[in-house]
Design an enzyme around this catalytic site. Structure first.
Site, PDB file in Angstrom:
ATOM      1  N   VAL A  31      41.076  48.330  40.266  1.00  0.00           N
ATOM      2  CA  VAL A  31      41.096  48.357  41.731  1.00  0.00           C
ATOM      3  C   VAL A  31      42.518  48.149  42.242  1.00  0.00           C
ATOM      4  O   VAL A  31      42.928  48.752  43.239  1.00  0.00           O
ATOM      5  CB  VAL A  31      40.135  47.302  42.304  1.00  0.00           C
ATOM      6  CG1 VAL A  31      40.206  47.286  43.832  1.00  0.00           C
ATOM      7  CG2 VAL A  31      38.709  47.570  41.845  1.00  0.00           C
ATOM      8  N   GLY A  32      43.284  47.318  41.553  1.00  0.00           N
ATOM      9  CA  GLY A  32      44.670  47.083  41.942  1.00  0.00           C
ATOM     10  C   GLY A  32      45.495  48.364  41.945  1.00  0.00           C
ATOM     11  O   GLY A  32      46.313  48.595  42.846  1.00  0.00           O
ATOM     12  N   GLY A  74      42.043  40.650  42.097  1.00  0.00           N
ATOM     13  CA  GLY A  74      40.908  41.350  41.520  1.00  0.00           C
ATOM     14  C   GLY A  74      41.263  42.016  40.213  1.00  0.00           C
ATOM     15  O   GLY A  74      42.141  41.562  39.474  1.00  0.00           O
ATOM     16  N   SER A  75      40.615  43.125  39.927  1.00  0.00           N
ATOM     17  CA  SER A  75      40.763  43.790  38.632  1.00  0.00           C
ATOM     18  C   SER A  75      41.945  44.754  38.624  1.00  0.00           C
ATOM     19  O   SER A  75      42.362  45.255  39.678  1.00  0.00           O
ATOM     20  CB  SER A  75      39.487  44.568  38.302  1.00  0.00           C
ATOM     21  OG  SER A  75      39.338  45.670  39.187  1.00  0.00           O
ATOM     22  N   CYS A  82      39.623  31.467  36.725  1.00  0.00           N
ATOM     23  CA  CYS A  82      40.787  32.085  37.343  1.00  0.00           C
ATOM     24  C   CYS A  82      41.952  31.702  36.448  1.00  0.00           C
ATOM     25  O   CYS A  82      42.272  30.538  36.312  1.00  0.00           O
ATOM     26  CB  CYS A  82      40.991  31.565  38.760  1.00  0.00           C
ATOM     27  SG  CYS A  82      42.465  32.169  39.551  1.00  0.00           S
ATOM     28  N   GLU A 142      47.463  40.217  42.117  1.00  0.00           N
ATOM     29  CA  GLU A 142      47.111  39.202  41.111  1.00  0.00           C
ATOM     30  C   GLU A 142      45.857  39.707  40.428  1.00  0.00           C
ATOM     31  O   GLU A 142      44.764  39.651  40.976  1.00  0.00           O
ATOM     32  CB  GLU A 142      46.881  37.849  41.794  1.00  0.00           C
ATOM     33  CG  GLU A 142      46.928  36.680  40.818  1.00  0.00           C
ATOM     34  CD  GLU A 142      45.614  36.412  40.127  1.00  0.00           C
ATOM     35  OE1 GLU A 142      45.480  36.834  38.951  1.00  0.00           O
ATOM     36  OE2 GLU A 142      44.728  35.805  40.726  1.00  0.00           O
TER      37      GLU A 142
END
Length: 594
Positions: free
Chosen positions: A276-277, A272-273, A328, A294
């Site tokens: 948020v990571g 994700g972003s 991706c 990732e």
């Protein structure tokens, strides 16, 4: 060529999958998965055919809709923390049983999945298309082929990389054996993104289950409908081999659901972003569990002046529009040598103008819809910022016949020139079908421009000289590099996948990703037990003798000295000290008396 390429790619993918089907042993059972509620036969009931009007407020339900048409698909529960913990507890019980399974049983699970995937490609791709807006060809490339490749790699090499691995024991431990064992961690948690709903579930699941773990996967709120259907496939395959129930779980919800998952599992994998990571890292610190992140990407696509321009231009457009602009590790920054800049831009514009976006299941379209609501506004904001700073749009694709309620879900592929690094478009992750093209004069300048980013996921370098392309790629600070190709790394499932900087850390896929699902345990034991056992030499037994340190000095030089004669001399000293009959302890000071 633009018309025939997707047809050729789809036909090639179909042929490869048919060939793989021939390799599956005949004793692999078929499984039945109820798909009656996901097939779109054009006769949807009134309840699930209306146009969805999104609410900005999160509720206790995850509402699902088709991005390409905005037709309503249904809803799933947003699980509360206690419900998440219960799912993890059930998965933990199942894992204790599954940890004792054999690799033979695990391979049979993979073969059953592979057989089903190959026989039901259209169903899997259509479900992905309906939930994310991508075309069937993009779904085949990004969902089917990558997953089949992962399964076949695990079938051929998975056991090899999880078996006990023997290592050198070193000079001081010649009488020992040294090895590494790979044990299951327990319950793996995965929080995955929406851009590849099928593969993003299967990728962590395959590695976790094959290495003896259970897994609980939180799917994106933007792709919950497809994720819950794909779980049925996994559950049917597990049931066919007699695996315990609840070994694999898919949960739905929002941030609260994800936070509860992080707090309950033994390892977390997040796709994700960066924002948020970072939150996940902070939460994972409370239980000190390993984390694989990732995150975003802003991949550089470098084109030297000695390339076949039409060929590379076609790859560039595919890289930018990959998965209907839902890339991706997509190409987002294009650096082209000044000598071919004009011709390259012209070729890219010609290709892009032939691209039409539209509802992928309602006609022949090259590109589908944008999955997330309001994302087209962000893309337009990035374009406007570039235009205000001197950039220029030189070509755009077109949008086909779309419903009035879905207009905001489409963004035509756009080619922009006269860009520079002061523009947000060259710094922020766009996640959309935009090709900003910048010129460079030397290889050194190209490297400097490509490294001028907070992201470091992947890169692609093109040159008529493979040595030159490799030399440039070796200087780029990223986790993935493709030489004279784009995104080919991920089809080599023996390779790890991941980045650096704001693109995250840790790796999934490949040997590294498989072993990252394991407790890595180092083990040392006596080589000739019980004939030769570890015995502490007399000079350093308690109480330590006066020549204890002298013994250690000689032992170190005998083992690690750089000169062979010094090592032999030291060895003689070691033997002399050991052979001495009396290893008296150091004399203690006499006690004073009055």
């Amino acid at each position: 060529m633009a018309f025939w390429l997707p047809i050729f790619v789809f036909a090639a993918a179909y042929a490869i999958c048919k060939f793989l089907l021939l390799l599956i042993p005949s004793n692999v059972p078929s499984i039945d998965v109820d798909a009656s509620d996901v097939w779109d036969d054009g006769n949807q009931t009134k309840e699930n055919s209306f146009i969805y009007v999104p609410s900005r407020r999160q509720t206790d339900k995850v509402q699902c809709y088709e991005p390409a048409t905005m037709k309503y698909l249904g809803y799933f529960p947003a699980l509360k923390p206690d419900e998440v913990k219960e799912r993890v507890a059930q998965a933990r019980k199942a894992q204790k049983i599954w940890a004792k399974s054999t690799f033979k049983q695990r391979r049979q699970f993979l073969r059953i999945l592979l057989k089903y995937i190959i026989e039901h490609q259209k169903l899997i791709c259509e479900v992905s298309s309906r939930d994310t807006g991508k075309t069937m060809v993009d779904a085949s490339l990004g969902e089917i082929m990558t997953t089949c490749e992962k399964i076949t790699w695990l079938l051929s090499e998975g056991e090899k990389w999880l078996k006990t691995e023997h290592r050198s024991c070193g000079r001081s431990m010649l009488h020992k054996t040294a090895k590494v064992e790979f044990h299951p961690l327990g319950v793996i948690g995965a929080i995955v993104s929406w851009n590849y709903p099928f593969h993003n579930i299967f990728n962590p699941m395959l590695a976790a289950v094959f290495s003896g773990n259970s897994i609980v996967i939180k799917v994106s709120e933007h792709a919950s409908w497809s994720g819950c259907f794909y779980l049925r496939i996994i559950q049917a395959a597990l049931a066919a081999i007699g695996a315990p129930e609840n070994l694999v779980e898919v949960i739905t919800g929002f941030a609260e659901t994800g936070e509860a998952l992080v707090a309950s599992v033994d390892k977390i994998i997040f796709v994700g972003s960066p924002g948020v990571g970072k939150m996940i890292m902070r939460n994972a610190a409370d239980t000190l569990i390993p984390v694989t992140l990732e995150l975003g990407g802003k991949d550089a696509f470098i084109v030297c002046e000695d390339v076949d321009v039409p060929h590379v231009a076609q790859i560039a457009v595919r890289g930018a529009l990959q998965s209907s602009g839902q890339n991706c590790a997509g190409a987002e920054r294009f650096y082209v040598h000044k000598d071919i800049y004009s011709s390259f831009v012209a070729e890219v514009v010609k290709i892009v103008k032939s691209v039409t976006a539209g509802p992928p299941l309602l006609g022949k379209y090259d590109m589908g819809a944008i999955c997330m609501q309001e994302h087209s506004e962000k893309l337009q904001s990035l374009v406007n910022d570039a235009l205000n700073k001197g950039a220029e749009i030189v070509g755009r694709g077109s949008v086909g016949h779309i419903g009035e309620g879905a207009v905001d879900q489409y963004f035509p592929p756009t080619v922009i020139v006269n860009v520079n690094h002061t523009m947000k478009l060259m710094q922020e992750e766009a996640f959309g079908p935009i090709l900003p093209i910048m010129k460079f004069s030397s290889d050194e300048e190209a490297v400097k421009l490509a490294n001028d980013s907070k992201y470091g996921l992947g890169c692609a370098v093109f040159s008529g000289s493979q040595c030159r392309a490799k030399a440039i790629a070796s200087q780029l600070h990223c986790g993935i590099a493709a030489i004279n190709d784009f995104a080919s790394n991920y089809m080599c499932q023996s390779l790890p996948f991941g980045g650096v900087k704001d693109s995250g850390f840790g790796r999934f896929a490949g040997v590294e990703g498989l072993r990252a699902c394991c407790l890595v345990k180092s083990v040392v034991e006596d080589r000739w037990w019980p004939l030769i056992k570890t015995k502490i030499p007399k000079p350093i037994q308690y109480p330590i003798s006066e020549n204890g340190f002298g013994f250690q000095e000689s032992l170190v030089e005998a083992l690690y000295g750089l000169n062979i004669w010094d090592r032999l001399r030291a060895l003689v000293d070691v033997l002399k000290i050991i052979s001495e009959k009396n290893h008296s302890p150091p004399k203690k000071g006499k006690k004073k008396t009055d």
